[in-house]
Design an enzyme around this catalytic site. Structure first.
Site, PDB file in Angstrom:
ATOM      1  N   GLY A  53      -7.598 -17.402 -18.150  1.00  0.00           N
ATOM      2  CA  GLY A  53      -7.078 -16.058 -18.361  1.00  0.00           C
ATOM      3  C   GLY A  53      -6.203 -16.004 -19.590  1.00  0.00           C
TER       4      GLY A  53
ATOM      5  N   GLY B  41       0.219 -12.081 -21.865  1.00  0.00           N
ATOM      6  CA  GLY B  41       0.873 -11.456 -22.994  1.00  0.00           C
ATOM      7  C   GLY B  41       1.357 -12.453 -24.024  1.00  0.00           C
ATOM      8  N   PHE B  42       1.725 -13.686 -23.586  1.00  0.00           N
ATOM      9  CA  PHE B  42       2.282 -14.652 -24.517  1.00  0.00           C
ATOM     10  C   PHE B  42       1.619 -16.014 -24.386  1.00  0.00           C
ATOM     11  CE2 PHE B  42       5.425 -11.390 -24.330  1.00  0.00           C
ATOM     12  CZ  PHE B  42       5.882 -11.305 -25.631  1.00  0.00           C
ATOM     13  N   GLY B  43       0.415 -16.067 -23.919  1.00  0.00           N
ATOM     14  CA  GLY B  43      -0.244 -17.359 -23.844  1.00  0.00           C
ATOM     15  C   GLY B  43      -1.565 -17.301 -23.117  1.00  0.00           C
ATOM     16  N   ARG B  44      -2.283 -18.406 -23.215  1.00  0.00           N
ATOM     17  CA  ARG B  44      -3.563 -18.562 -22.544  1.00  0.00           C
ATOM     18  C   ARG B  44      -3.443 -19.633 -21.470  1.00  0.00           C
ATOM     19  NH1 ARG B  44      -8.760 -17.969 -26.255  1.00  0.00           N
ATOM     20  NH2 ARG B  44      -8.305 -15.951 -27.216  1.00  0.00           N
ATOM     21  N   VAL B  45      -4.238 -19.489 -20.410  1.00  0.00           N
ATOM     22  CA  VAL B  45      -4.206 -20.431 -19.296  1.00  0.00           C
ATOM     23  C   VAL B  45      -5.568 -21.113 -19.204  1.00  0.00           C
ATOM     24  CG1 VAL B  45      -3.792 -20.751 -16.836  1.00  0.00           C
ATOM     25  CG2 VAL B  45      -2.569 -18.971 -18.077  1.00  0.00           C
TER      26      VAL B  45
ATOM     27  N   LYS C 234      -0.773 -23.608 -19.162  1.00  0.00           N
ATOM     28  CA  LYS C 234      -0.483 -22.388 -19.917  1.00  0.00           C
ATOM     29  C   LYS C 234       0.109 -22.769 -21.270  1.00  0.00           C
ATOM     30  CE  LYS C 234       1.244 -18.813 -17.895  1.00  0.00           C
ATOM     31  NZ  LYS C 234       2.180 -17.898 -17.201  1.00  0.00           N
TER      32      LYS C 234
ATOM     33  N   ASP D 282       8.326  -9.942 -11.981  1.00  0.00           N
ATOM     34  CA  ASP D 282       6.954  -9.536 -12.327  1.00  0.00           C
ATOM     35  C   ASP D 282       6.027  -9.698 -11.123  1.00  0.00           C
ATOM     36  OD1 ASP D 282       5.138  -8.422 -14.034  1.00  0.00           O
ATOM     37  OD2 ASP D 282       4.619 -10.280 -15.065  1.00  0.00           O
TER      38      ASP D 282
END
Length: 705
Positions: free
Chosen positions: A379, A382-386, A401, A502
């Site tokens: 996925g 907003g501030f990174g990829r996993v 992440k 969140d």
């Protein structure tokens, strides 16, 4: 007279030889009322490993679980025959298969054993081990993971179990009222220990020493029951320390109503997602007497941990190679090594050494994710990829992440906070396993959740491409309670107050058994109890942000409750808190407005997710919707705490209907009389249509969406 003395000596010698129960001078093997094994290589046939992965290794270790047999294992190892535990059992009874109790008192008994728990990832806890007295060797229906291979959710706590266990537990579990991560407890038919203590021992100076159960080093345990005094003592110590004078646990309890006439003795252990090896190195047991001492010098050696393989290559050069050629090759190797070291270079500062055990090398993570290939992408946040990964040595599945940031301001505090959050232990929270720093990049390593995020099981539209089945109501209700339990732990039960900031369906992940795990703590803040939360930038996702956050920027447990209310409504209704229209000029539809309007019109059940096809418990659905409205109140002081929410969900406390009728929603939601939207809802919808931003740019982390 001399003849009489000689006759007396002969009689004494004959009595000693003829006594089958005497353990004096026992060097190994079995005797009538017990046994002594300094290792298990020769007597392996005297043990049974019913429905488990347990076995005896070539060098004589009794291995209950192995880090090579996969996740969620169960290890059972029981002595092959039963022992007579009560005074009024005849030899005929003992040879029969009867498990019925004939009354009477339980004999005194004692046992000592040496064990070792070796998790594949050093410092990351797997599951524990238990010494068990049980009527059957197979422990029917036993589950792995937190149940230690002893019970399951149905029979845990049943009086018909007739099980006495001494658990050496390594993980905190709120459901079983554990006192801490590593502890020792006495379990009577139930994993909720009757009595427990932090793992450790008292030395000769009267000083208590903590003892890590997952260190991988041998630990000796003594379990002793006084049948006359009705007292059960448990003592532990490192293998190189003599038995402490004071037991760790001393429990006054008559076991006559628990222990049957004939019982088996053995061990049980289990694993979960962390691969773990459980070993018994030596064991002795005795009815009506002290268990024979183990000969520690004769115990088999534990397997050596494999050193992680280095991918940097070295070359053996023949001695006969000319000096010039040798110099040339060495020069090439130096250059190549320097290039590779730069590629995999980690940023390590002195102040981070305190957190070293939770650091991963960039090289290991690079290999685990196959070089962060797109096909491993889970996925984008907003501030990174996993990315999905598999650690090269342990084969443990992880989620990595990658977070990029351009400012060093607050970086040290941020990483310290990440490490603190990594110490959270709860069955409904995604566990942070560690982190890695490289250049301007931060990598966070989490346990992998095979079923992904909750939102893909809930939201369905005509254009939806999701192939996941729609989640039924019973599973949704259990997931809601799981998330609530996790939030209670964050708000009230951990050493500090943690504000998640969140909470939403996309940040609730599902493990292999569809249990809810609240994840993505990148926006979280924590502070000491009794202090006021700091003012920060407004972060989170629109539709879940409490109205006071826009005005004050201060996140509290009450603002988390507001987000949880939005989460309740989206799970029950199958709709997002704010659904935008196609036109950029139109305001979005606010879910809480619609649910409130339907409730005031007496049609609240019409808001339920149509994909459920009305297959739900009406009382539960109505309760969840009403709690969602109550949590969405504009005044933060009027919202319930998460513990109150859980009491409503469990039915321990009746839902306060009058609280709903007394609400003033004119300034928070759509009113059936005015139809006007509150200012904070208009602000949020306006923000969405203008920027589509879900987080503040200064944040270092945002989770997978």
């Amino acid at each position: 007279m001399l003849i009489l003395k000689k006759l007396a000596v002969v009689l004494v010698m004959l009595s000693i030889v003829a006594s089958p129960s005497s353990s004096a001078g026992v060097q190994g093997g079995d005797f009538k009322d017990g046994f002594l094994y300094n290792g298990f290589k020769d007597p392996a046939a005297n043990f049974r490993f019913e429905n488990s992965v347990a076995t005896v290794t070539d060098n004589g270790l009794l291995r209950l679980t192995s880090n090579k047999d996969g996740n969620y294992q169960i290890g059972h190892a029981f002595y092959s025959r039963k022992f007579q535990f009560k005074s009024n059992v005849t030899e005929q009874n003992l040879s029969s298969s009867s498990n019925t109790s004939t009354g009477g008192n339980v004999f005194s008994f004692s046992t000592t054993f040496v064990f070792s728990i070796i998790p594949e990832i050093e410092g990351v806890s797997g599951q524990g081990i238990a010494f068990v007295i049980a009527p059957k060797r197979e422990l029917p229906g036993a589950r792995s993971s937190t149940y230690l291979g002893l019970f399951n959710s149905t029979n845990n706590g049943e009086k018909t179990n007739h099980v006495v266990a001494v658990e050496l537990d390594t993980i905190y579990n709120k459901d079983f009222d554990d006192i801490d991560g590593e502890h020792v407890g006495i379990d009577i038919n139930d994993l909720n220990s009757d009595i427990s203590a932090l793992s450790g021992y008292t030395d000769n100076n009267g000083r208590f020493n903590n003892l890590s159960l997952i260190s991988g080093y041998p630990i000796q345990v003594w379990v002793e029951y006084d049948g006359g005094g009705k007292k059960l003592n448990v003592t532990i110590a490192p293998n190189n320390v003599r038995k402490p004078d004071a037991p760790l646990i001393s429990y006054d309890r008559d076991l006559s109503d628990i222990i049957l006439d004939n019982m088996y003795v053995g061990f049980s252990s289990s694993t979960s997602f962390v691969l773990t090896s459980h070993y018994i190195m030596g064991w002795s047991f005795k009815i009506n007497g002290e268990a024979p001492q183990l000969d520690l010098d004769k115990l088999p050696d534990l397997p050596k941990r494999k050193a992680s393989k280095s991918l940097l290559f070295g070359v053996e050069l023949p001695i006969i190679i000319p000096v010039i050629l040798l110099t040339f090759i060495i020069g090439i190797l130096v250059v190549v090594r320097k290039i590779r070291n730069e590629k995999f270079k980690d940023v390590v500062e002195d102040w981070e050494l305190d957190y070293g055990r939770q650091r991963f090398s960039y090289k290991d993570l690079y290999i685990a994710t196959k070089g962060f290939k797109e096909k491993e992408l889970l996925g984008i946040g907003g501030f990174g990829r996993v990315y999905k990964g598999e650690l090269p040595t342990s084969k443990t599945e992880i989620a990595v992440k990658r977070v990029s940031h351009n400012s060093k301001q607050g970086e040290r505090e941020f990483i310290a906070e990440i490490i603190s959050i990594g110490n959270l232990r709860h069955r409904n929270l995604v566990q942070l396993l560690g982190y890695c720093r490289r250049n301007r990049e931060l990598l966070l390593v989490y346990e992998f959740m095979p079923n992904g995020s909750l939102d893909k099981f809930i939201f369905r539209t005509s254009n939806s491409t999701s192939t996941s089945p729609v989640l039924g109501w019973n599973q949704r209700f259990q997931i809601i309670k799981g998330v609530a339990s996790g939030l209670i732990y964050l708000h009230e039960e951990w050493e500090k107050v943690v504000i998640h900031r969140d909470i939403k369906a996309s940040n609730v992940l599902l493990d292999g058994e569809m249990n809810a795990r609240l994840g993505d703590f990148g926006l979280s803040r924590l502070y000491d109890r009794g202090t006021n939360p700091r003012t920060t930038n407004v972060v989170g996702t629109l539709g879940y942000i409490a109205p006071e956050m826009i005005k004050t920027g201060r996140a509290t447990t009450s603002s988390d409750v507001y987000s949880f209310g939005a989460f309740l409504l989206e799970v029950a209704c199958g709709r997002r808190p704010i659904e935008m229209h196609k036109s950029e000029t139109e305001e979005g539809e606010v879910l809480v407005d619609w649910v409130l309007y339907c409730w005031r019109s007496g049609r609240i059940l019409q808001t339920s997710d149509p994909n459920l096809m009305n297959e739900y418990v009406k009382e539960e659905m109505e309760l969840v919707l009403k709690i969602g409205l109550l949590c969405s109140r504009n005044n933060p002081k009027a919202r319930p705490s998460m513990r109150q929410v859980m009491q409503y969900l469990d039915g321990d406390v009746l839902f306060p209907e009058t609280e709903l009728w007394g609400l003033d929603y004119d300034d928070t939601s759509m009113s059936s009389s005015s139809g006007e939207r509150p200012s904070h809802v208009i602000e949020m919808v306006s923000l969405t249509t203008s920027s589509r931003s879900t987080s503040v740019a200064e944040s270092l982390l945002s989770g997978p969406r």
